[in-house]
Design a protein around this motif. Structure first.
Motif, PDB file in Angstrom:
ATOM      1  N   TRP A 140      95.354  60.395  23.728  1.00 40.09           N
ATOM      2  CA  TRP A 140      95.120  59.550  24.904  1.00 40.09           C
ATOM      3  C   TRP A 140      95.459  58.107  24.565  1.00 40.09           C
ATOM      4  O   TRP A 140      95.084  57.613  23.505  1.00 40.09           O
ATOM      5  N   LEU A 164     103.636  57.832  34.246  1.00 39.44           N
ATOM      6  CA  LEU A 164     102.445  57.859  35.101  1.00 39.44           C
ATOM      7  C   LEU A 164     102.742  58.533  36.440  1.00 39.44           C
ATOM      8  O   LEU A 164     101.838  59.068  37.083  1.00 39.44           O
ATOM      9  N   THR A 218     101.490  66.409  35.771  1.00 40.92           N
ATOM     10  CA  THR A 218     100.887  66.888  34.533  1.00 40.92           C
ATOM     11  C   THR A 218     101.391  68.286  34.220  1.00 40.92           C
ATOM     12  O   THR A 218     101.846  69.026  35.102  1.00 40.92           O
ATOM     13  N   VAL A 273     103.715  65.703  29.647  1.00 39.62           N
ATOM     14  CA  VAL A 273     102.581  64.980  30.211  1.00 39.62           C
ATOM     15  C   VAL A 273     101.409  65.961  30.256  1.00 39.62           C
ATOM     16  O   VAL A 273     101.346  66.844  31.119  1.00 39.62           O
ATOM     17  N   LYS A 315      96.258  63.058  32.823  1.00 39.11           N
ATOM     18  CA  LYS A 315      96.101  61.651  33.199  1.00 39.11           C
ATOM     19  C   LYS A 315      94.629  61.392  33.512  1.00 39.11           C
ATOM     20  O   LYS A 315      93.950  62.243  34.094  1.00 39.11           O
ATOM     21  N   ASP A 316      94.168  60.220  33.118  1.00 39.70           N
ATOM     22  CA  ASP A 316      92.761  59.858  33.320  1.00 39.70           C
ATOM     23  C   ASP A 316      92.529  59.567  34.802  1.00 39.70           C
ATOM     24  O   ASP A 316      93.159  58.657  35.361  1.00 39.70           O
ATOM     25  N   LYS A 364      93.513  54.562  35.511  1.00 35.18           N
ATOM     26  CA  LYS A 364      94.823  55.023  35.981  1.00 35.18           C
ATOM     27  C   LYS A 364      95.959  54.745  34.994  1.00 35.18           C
ATOM     28  O   LYS A 364      97.055  55.272  35.151  1.00 35.18           O
ATOM     29  N   ARG A 398      95.636  55.265  31.626  1.00 39.97           N
ATOM     30  CA  ARG A 398      95.493  56.127  30.442  1.00 39.97           C
ATOM     31  C   ARG A 398      96.171  57.459  30.676  1.00 39.97           C
ATOM     32  O   ARG A 398      96.047  58.062  31.751  1.00 39.97           O
ATOM     33  N   ILE A 399      96.864  57.929  29.619  1.00 45.24           N
ATOM     34  CA  ILE A 399      97.639  59.155  29.743  1.00 45.24           C
ATOM     35  C   ILE A 399      97.657  59.881  28.404  1.00 45.24           C
ATOM     36  O   ILE A 399      97.608  59.259  27.343  1.00 45.24           O
TER      37      ILE A 399
END
Length: 586
Positions: free
Chosen positions: A405, A419, A423, A441, A444-445, A449, A451-452
């Motif tokens: 992360w 982003l 996912t 991917v 995603k958090d 927004k 954080r990945i």
């Protein structure tokens, strides 16, 4: 991996010099830049209004612990001592800022941009500099900030230097001491500029230190964090104080750590031993100062009591050297005991131009084709297996390409668009300065927004033998022109008509012994042997693992056995130095 745009921007220190008087710039890291952008930096403490930020403190603390671990660690160090060391390094910058303000020293944007331009020229242009910064986890914003700090330090010292009025008498006083070391035996008039540098080195560090310590002991420390305020106030304390000669706890920390390193462990007894040693040293310096005054050694204005004692010791040493006289018998005896030290050694000097091997367009195409082949068999299910098999990122390949992360802004710009990707989907190939990437991917958090969670496979373009051969051929053609006197090194570097390539390496080596390993020629002994075999002003072409180089031999000093008559003056100087040190140590 170096993909991270803002990885920890750490200060490189050693434990021995970590508390050095000279200013050492503090690198912030990821947290610094993010907080800076969001304008949310937390002020931990202020020294006369100059802030020290929480993120700087955390980074400094982590860096100190890492440096100590590299030394093998010191057992049983209390956390409060780590805290003191971390804050001590940060105080260097705050104190320099305050001194700069007092002296009305400024750094302009044009000054900073000028330094950036110099760097760009040195590395081969703006784009190359940007890539180098990114590879080291930095960017232009952080570089400019670092340059500003360094210029502020340099300009502050230059301003202080203006207050030191050096005379020919001052220079003559230290001439004999340095004649056969730093001055290479040259006469006084030839050596004057170098002597000024030496004199300023002797005096400026002391003057700078006296000024910043005065600011420290008289500073007002404010902040809401009582623990940190107490730490700074403790560092201000006059830890050792004998006959109005004091040393702050900030400076004593260095001496404590020398004791800790010797014993590989911490104890309060070692601190007390260091204090006792320092008090004895002060007593000794006071006695030396009295002898110095008896010889009319001049004092230097602007020094505190301790730094004045150190200065008087240096000048008293020079006075002892100047007054020393040895008999012919004593000098001949010295020569017989040290005769081999006076022999002139066989050394060479020269210039080096070179081009580093970098991937060509063909090499880049080959890397692209390889990642496209991997893409054909890549799925979400086999990503882990193929990343371990193919990825050229050693940091993540062992974990199946997992980058964990992270805030996407800490990656290279080409990753920011991830982003918007779905996912559990593979994206790419994506080209960056590191090569070609296939990116999974993972998640995603939903709250943060930015954080990945990513995994990737990296294929870097590698320099082929064909590419290396093209570089080699180019330099061998230039070598032919050099040997035919159609061009020289100076014209190659100037390259006014653009006929020649831009050289990544442009340097020189001086007075190298045959069995030395000069870093600038790849530390290859066989190359040094060839240089010794060459004639002066001749050229050779050589290759190392990473570059192709042209070498010009500019000078050779042949071995010569020393005679007493040729060495007399140097013998007396070295005997004088030996005498002075013995007198000082009495």
């Amino acid at each position: 991996m170096a993909l991270r745009k803002f990885s920890k921007y750490m200060k490189v220190v050693t434990v021995i010099v970590i508390f050095a008087f000279a200013f050492s710039a503090i690198y912030a890291g990821y947290s610094y830049l993010i907080n800076y952008i969001q304008n949310k930096r937390v002020v931990l403490v202020e020294i006369d209004g100059s802030p020290i930020y929480e993120d700087e403190y955390k980074n400094s603390l982590a860096n100190i612990k890492e440096q100590l671990n590299r030394f093998g660690g010191i057992k049983d160090i209390p956390e409060n001592v780590y805290d003191e060391v971390a804050m001590s390094t940060l105080l260097d910058e705050a104190l320099n800022n305050e001194l700069a303000t007092n002296l009305k020293v400024r750094v302009s944007s044009s000054d900073i941009n000028e330094e950036v331009s110099k760097l760009e020229d040195r590395v081969g242009g703006r784009d190359t500099l940007a890539v180098l910064l990114a590879k080291n986890g930095s960017n232009l914003t952080l570089l400019k900030e670092q340059i500003k700090k360094q210029l502020l330090f340099t300009n502050t010292r230059e301003k202080l230097k203006e207050s030191i009025k050096v005379t020919d008498e001052d220079l003559m006083n230290i001439y004999k001491e340095y004649k056969y070391s730093a001055l290479d035996g040259n006469d006084f008039n030839t050596s004057k500029e170098k002597l000024k540098e030496i004199y300023y080195n002797l005096t400026l560090n002391l003057l700078y230190h006296s000024n910043v310590i005065e600011i420290l002991v008289n500073s007002k420390v404010t902040g809401e964090n009582k623990k940190i305020v107490d730490i700074v106030n403790a560092l201000k304390n006059k830890e050792v104080n004998y006959e109005n000669v004091y040393i702050t706890r900030k400076d004593m920390l260095n001496m404590y750590f020398n004791q800790f390193l010797i014993n590989a462990s911490f104890s309060k007894d070692l601190e007390e031993k260091a204090k006792e040693n320092q008090i004895n040293e002060i007593k000794k310096l006071i006695e030396i100062s009295k002898k110095a005054e008896s010889k009319s050694v001049k004092k230097l204005a602007g020094l505190n009591a301790y730094d004045e004692l150190v200065y008087l010791k240096d000048m008293y040493t020079a006075a002892l050297i100047n007054e020393f006289k040895a008999s012919e018998k004593e000098m001949k005896k010295w020569f017989e005991e040290h005769k081999y030290e006076y022999d002139t050694q066989n050394t060479v000097s020269g210039n080096v131009l070179g081009i580093k091997y970098t991937p060509s367009e063909k090499d880049d195409t080959k890397a692209k084709e390889k990642i496209e082949e991997i893409q054909k068999e890549l799925t979400v299910e086999n990503f882990y297996e193929l990343a371990k098999k193919y990825s050229m990122d050693p940091g993540s390949a062992v974990n199946g390409g997992d980058l964990g992360w992270e805030d996407v802004r800490n990656y290279v710009p080409e990753f920011h668009s991830l982003l918007q990707s779905e996912t559990n989907k593979i994206v790419g190939p994506i080209k960056t300065q590191f090569g070609y990437h296939l990116v999974l991917v993972v998640a995603k958090d939903p709250i943060d927004k930015e954080r990945i969670h990513l995994k990737h496979i990296l294929i870097r373009p590698e320099v082929s033998d064909e590419t290396k051969k093209e570089v080699d051929n180019r330099l061998e053609a230039i070598l032919k022109e050099l040997k035919e006197n159609k061009v020289d090194f100076k014209k190659l570097v100037e390259n006014k008509d653009g006929k020649y390539p831009k050289f990544d390496i442009n340097t020189s080596f001086n007075d190298e012994l045959e069995h030395s390993h000069a870093a600038i020629i790849g530390e290859k002994h066989e190359i040094m042997e060839k240089i010794f075999e060459m004639k002066v002003n001749d050229y050779i072409f050589e290759k190392t693992e990473d570059e192709a180089i042209l070498i010009q031999k500019t000078k050779e000093v042949l071995y010569k056995k020393a005679t007493y008559e040729d060495s007399k003056e140097r013998i007396e100087v070295e005997m004088a130095y030996d005498y002075a040190i013995n007198e000082i140590e009495k």
